[in-house]
Design an enzyme around this catalytic site. Structure first.
Site, PDB file in Angstrom:
ATOM      1  CG  MET A 221       1.529 -42.257  -0.048  1.00 21.56           C
ATOM      2  SD  MET A 221       3.121 -43.084  -0.163  1.00 21.56           S
ATOM      3  CE  MET A 221       3.203 -43.974   1.392  1.00 21.56           C
TER       4      MET A 221
ATOM      5  CG  ASP B 184      10.524 -43.928   1.365  1.00 19.90           C
ATOM      6  OD1 ASP B 184       9.603 -43.401   0.701  1.00 19.90           O
ATOM      7  OD2 ASP B 184      10.714 -45.156   1.408  1.00 19.90           O
TER       8      ASP B 184
ATOM      9  CG  MET C  71      10.232 -39.758   5.722  1.00 18.11           C
ATOM     10  SD  MET C  71       9.572 -41.004   6.838  1.00 18.11           S
ATOM     11  CE  MET C  71       9.385 -42.389   5.695  1.00 18.11           C
TER      12      MET C  71
ATOM     13  N   GLY D  48       9.445 -52.110   0.705  1.00 15.42           N
ATOM     14  CA  GLY D  48      10.579 -52.069   1.613  1.00 15.42           C
ATOM     15  C   GLY D  48      10.721 -53.356   2.385  1.00 15.42           C
ATOM     16  CB  SER D  49       9.181 -54.477   5.566  1.00 15.80           C
ATOM     17  OG  SER D  49       7.881 -54.207   5.147  1.00 15.80           O
TER      18      SER D  49
ATOM     19  CG  MET E  89       6.733 -38.843   2.347  1.00 21.42           C
ATOM     20  SD  MET E  89       7.005 -40.497   3.022  1.00 21.42           S
ATOM     21  CE  MET E  89       8.585 -40.881   2.270  1.00 21.42           C
TER      22      MET E  89
ATOM     23  CB  SER F 187      11.158 -48.644   0.126  1.00 19.18           C
ATOM     24  OG  SER F 187      11.452 -47.717   1.144  1.00 19.18           O
TER      25      SER F 187
ATOM     26  CG  ASP G 187       5.662 -46.056  -1.040  1.00 18.33           C
ATOM     27  OD1 ASP G 187       6.049 -47.051  -0.403  1.00 18.33           O
ATOM     28  OD2 ASP G 187       6.167 -44.921  -0.933  1.00 18.33           O
TER      29      ASP G 187
ATOM     30  CG  HIS H 283       7.893 -40.926  -1.475  1.00 17.26           C
ATOM     31  ND1 HIS H 283       7.340 -41.970  -0.749  1.00 17.26           N
ATOM     32  CD2 HIS H 283       6.963 -39.937  -1.467  1.00 17.26           C
ATOM     33  CE1 HIS H 283       6.145 -41.617  -0.315  1.00 17.26           C
ATOM     34  NE2 HIS H 283       5.891 -40.385  -0.720  1.00 17.26           N
TER      35      HIS H 283
ATOM     36  CG  HIS I 270      10.657 -45.593  -3.124  1.00 18.37           C
ATOM     37  ND1 HIS I 270       9.818 -44.920  -3.993  1.00 18.37           N
ATOM     38  CD2 HIS I 270      10.207 -45.302  -1.873  1.00 18.37           C
ATOM     39  CE1 HIS I 270       8.896 -44.261  -3.293  1.00 18.37           C
ATOM     40  NE2 HIS I 270       9.120 -44.469  -2.003  1.00 18.37           N
TER      41      HIS I 270
HETATM   42  C1  DX5 Z   1       6.439 -44.988   3.871  1.00 17.81           C
HETATM   43  C2  DX5 Z   1       7.364 -44.993   2.681  1.00 17.81           C
HETATM   44  C3  DX5 Z   1       7.443 -46.291   2.002  1.00 17.81           C
HETATM   45  C4  DX5 Z   1       7.912 -47.399   2.904  1.00 17.81           C
HETATM   46  C5  DX5 Z   1       7.345 -48.684   2.414  1.00 17.81           C
HETATM   47  O1  DX5 Z   1       6.260 -43.690   4.311  1.00 17.81           O
HETATM   48  O2  DX5 Z   1       6.953 -44.042   1.731  1.00 17.81           O
HETATM   49  O3  DX5 Z   1       8.226 -46.218   0.835  1.00 17.81           O
HETATM   50  O4  DX5 Z   1       9.297 -47.519   2.952  1.00 17.81           O
HETATM   51  O5  DX5 Z   1       7.702 -49.678   3.316  1.00 17.81           O
HETATM   52  P1  DX5 Z   1       6.909 -51.046   3.360  1.00 17.81           P
HETATM   53  O6  DX5 Z   1       7.063 -51.676   2.009  1.00 17.81           O
HETATM   54  O7  DX5 Z   1       7.601 -51.785   4.434  1.00 17.81           O
HETATM   55  O8  DX5 Z   1       5.474 -50.722   3.672  1.00 17.81           O
HETATM   56 ZN    ZN Z   2       7.962 -44.078  -0.263  1.00 15.94          ZN
END
Ligand code: DX5
Ligand code: ZN
Length: 220
Positions: free
Chosen positions: A136, A34, A36, A196-197, A67, A7, A174, A65, A32
């Site tokens: 999710m 994200d 938003m 992601g992290s 959102m 991500s 995710d 993705h 990926h």
């Molecule tokens: C959250 C995102 C994820 C997020 C995941 O709303 O859809 O893709 O980046 O991050 P981690 O892996 O750090 O939970």
């Molecule tokens: Zn995501």
């Protein structure tokens, strides 16, 4: 083999293009993205212009993705920006069937996502129309949250449906994915790990991605 989609939300945004190239060089299957809108989720990230700007930095598959509310409005913009796969949320406002059909008409891969509190039944009307389900495992909006284990049975339920109706369906997870939670998700039936992290905190994510790709479904 399990697919890995890092991500980009956890990337260094001041070097977004280089970070994308690093993800590709690390052996990731997809990147990926994200998106938003500050309405569907309480956070704002980036949209089509930024995606278009980094498109030339890598040939990796762009796994967007969305959102966002009423995603049908923006499918053409994300397709024009260079997305390869676009996932929309079943909880979003607007005509979600229309959004999925617009993704398909642009020759892209459509996906449907569901939030942790949303039962699998809510995506049933969309399953025959999509190639990917994004489960999710945190509340969408922010990276770095803890994995919600209660979501694992939903992965198994969707895998059971897919075994009968659409064996090539990708089931992506995710939120809070690391080596431990990712393995549990794959054993439950997930085929794609979004993280992601846990990946971006590593100096080099190559070995971890390679290890995750070796995860397989639980044979029992
Ligand atoms: C959250 C995102 C994820 C997020 C995941 O709303 O859809 O893709 O980046 O991050 P981690 O892996 O750090 O939970
Ligand atoms: Zn995501």
């Amino acid at each position: 083999m399990t697919k890995v989609s890092p991500s980009m939300l956890s990337a260094d945004f001041s070097r977004f293009g280089e970070e994308l190239a690093r993800v590709e060089a690390s052996g990731a299957d997809w990147a990926h993205l994200d998106v938003m809108d500050g309405m569907f989720v309480p956070n704002i990230t980036f949209g089509p212009p930024v995606i278009k700007a980094i498109r030339h930095c890598s040939d990796i598959t762009f796994d967007a993705h969305l959102m966002i509310q009423d995603p049908a409005r923006y499918i053409d913009a994300f397709a024009d920006a260079g997305c390869d796969m676009i996932t929309v949320h079943c909880e979003a406002t607007g005509d979600i069937h229309d959004a999925i059909s617009r993704i398909r008409k642009r020759g892209l891969v459509p996906g449907i996502s569901l939030n942790p509190e949303t039962p699998v039944e809510e995506i049933a009307p969309f399953l025959p129309e999509v190639d990917l389900v994004l489960v999710m495992t945190v509340h969408p909006g922010f990276g770095g949250q803890s994995f919600i284990s209660d979501c694992i049975p939903k992965i198994s339920d969707i895998r059971s449906w897919a075994d009968e109706e659409n064996p090539s369906l990708e089931i992506s997870v995710d939120g809070g994915i690391n080596t431990d939670t990712g393995k549990r998700c794959v054993e439950a039936g997930a085929s794609v790990l979004v993280a992601g992290s846990s990946l971006f905190k590593l100096d080099d994510m190559t070995q971890t991605i390679q290890y995750w790709k070796g995860f397989g479904p639980d044979e029992e």
